[in-house]
Enzyme design. Structure first.
Site, PDB file in Angstrom:
ATOM      1  N   SER A  85       0.817  -1.164   0.065  1.00  0.00           N
ATOM      2  CA  SER A  85      -0.145  -0.001  -0.048  1.00  0.00           C
ATOM      3  C   SER A  85       0.740   1.294   0.057  1.00  0.00           C
ATOM      4  O   SER A  85       1.677   1.591  -0.905  1.00  0.00           O
ATOM      5  CB  SER A  85      -0.755   0.128   1.172  1.00  0.00           C
ATOM      6  OG  SER A  85      -1.902   0.827   1.244  1.00  0.00           O
ATOM      7  N   HIS A 108      -2.516  -1.353  -4.391  1.00  0.00           N
ATOM      8  CA  HIS A 108      -3.995  -1.687  -4.324  1.00  0.00           C
ATOM      9  C   HIS A 108      -4.657   0.053  -4.462  1.00  0.00           C
ATOM     10  O   HIS A 108      -3.786   0.901  -4.191  1.00  0.00           O
ATOM     11  CB  HIS A 108      -4.500  -2.389  -3.239  1.00  0.00           C
ATOM     12  CG  HIS A 108      -4.567  -1.602  -1.926  1.00  0.00           C
ATOM     13  ND1 HIS A 108      -5.066  -2.206  -0.716  1.00  0.00           N
ATOM     14  CD2 HIS A 108      -3.777  -0.607  -1.529  1.00  0.00           C
ATOM     15  CE1 HIS A 108      -4.765  -1.377   0.386  1.00  0.00           C
ATOM     16  NE2 HIS A 108      -3.992  -0.423  -0.030  1.00  0.00           N
TER      17      HIS A 108
END
Length: 238
Positions: A85, A108
């Site tokens: 992330s 993501h």
């Protein structure tokens, strides 16, 4: 509590980013960004940045990424555990990015919590869309991959082994291994959340009940969790 730690050594300085990046958002925080920048600029010698983080505040990651890109000395990133992330965004700031052969990198879509009426929801979607574009900029600059491909990978929440990250140019080298051309990397894999969940569901097969000679069903001596309950639990995890 700071999520970073500096260590001075003979070869320069080492920066460790461990755990969650910014327990509280940097959006309204004037202290943490200023403190990080001040510590970064105490010297201009080369830096080795070790990352082991599941991610965190995207605005903190954006500022740290920019500070590292602007830094006068050389920045070498080494991922020893996970760079997921927001942490993966910071990793892209390295002049060189290395991964341990056991490390993972995950990208993501950004997420947030929005409260309010319909217009607030729409505004939240617009903000997330723009934040995603900014994140893609960091990945595109590092890898040279097409933006639509990166966007699709983010949509699927993509996990990469060190070999796959090397192949896709998210990193430059795998630690403790002789440098090899990315097209020759064989020990690599990539997967996404949906594929893993669907594959896991496929492991649960409905087993026909056992019958004796009189064609009567035999009750199992030990009862496990029923298929429908397991399937429901997995749906909740998506």
């Amino acid at each position: 509590m700071k999520f970073w730690n500096w260590v001075k050594n003979e070869e320069g300085r080492t920066l460790y980013l461990d755990g969650y990046i910014a327990q509280e958002s940097w959006w309204d925080d004037e202290v943490s960004p200023r403190e990080f920048k001040a510590e970064l600029e105490e010297a201009d010698d080369d830096i080795t940045l070790w990352i082991n983080s599941p991610g965190g505040d995207v605005f903190a990651a954006s500022q740290i990424y920019t500070m590292l890109k602007e830094y006068k000395g050389k920045v070498t990133v080494k991922i020893d555990g996970i760079a997921a992330s927001a942490a993966s965004v910071i990793a892209m700031a390295g002049d060189k990015v290395y991964m341990s052969p056991t490390a993972m990198l995950m990208i993501h879509n950004p997420s947030t919590i929005v409260w309010g009426e319909e217009s607030d929801m729409k505004r939240g979607i617009e903000v997330l869309s723009e934040v995603k574009e900014g994140i893609i900029n960091a990945y595109e600059t590092k890898t040279g991959l097409p933006r639509n491909k990166i966007s699709q990978m983010m949509d699927r929440e993509t996990w990469m082994s060190a070999g796959k990250a090397l192949e896709l140019k998210f990193c430059d080298e795998v630690l403790y291994q002789e440098a090899v051309a990315s097209e020759n990397v064989t020990a690599s894999f990539i997967f996404d959340k949906v594929t893993v969940t669907n594959n896991f569901l496929g492991k649960f097969q409905r087993v026909k009940p056992l019958k004796n000679k009189e064609e009567k069903e035999i009750e199992p001596t030990e009862k496990g969790t029923e298929y429908k309950h397991l399937a429901k639990r997995l749906e909740l995890l998506k």
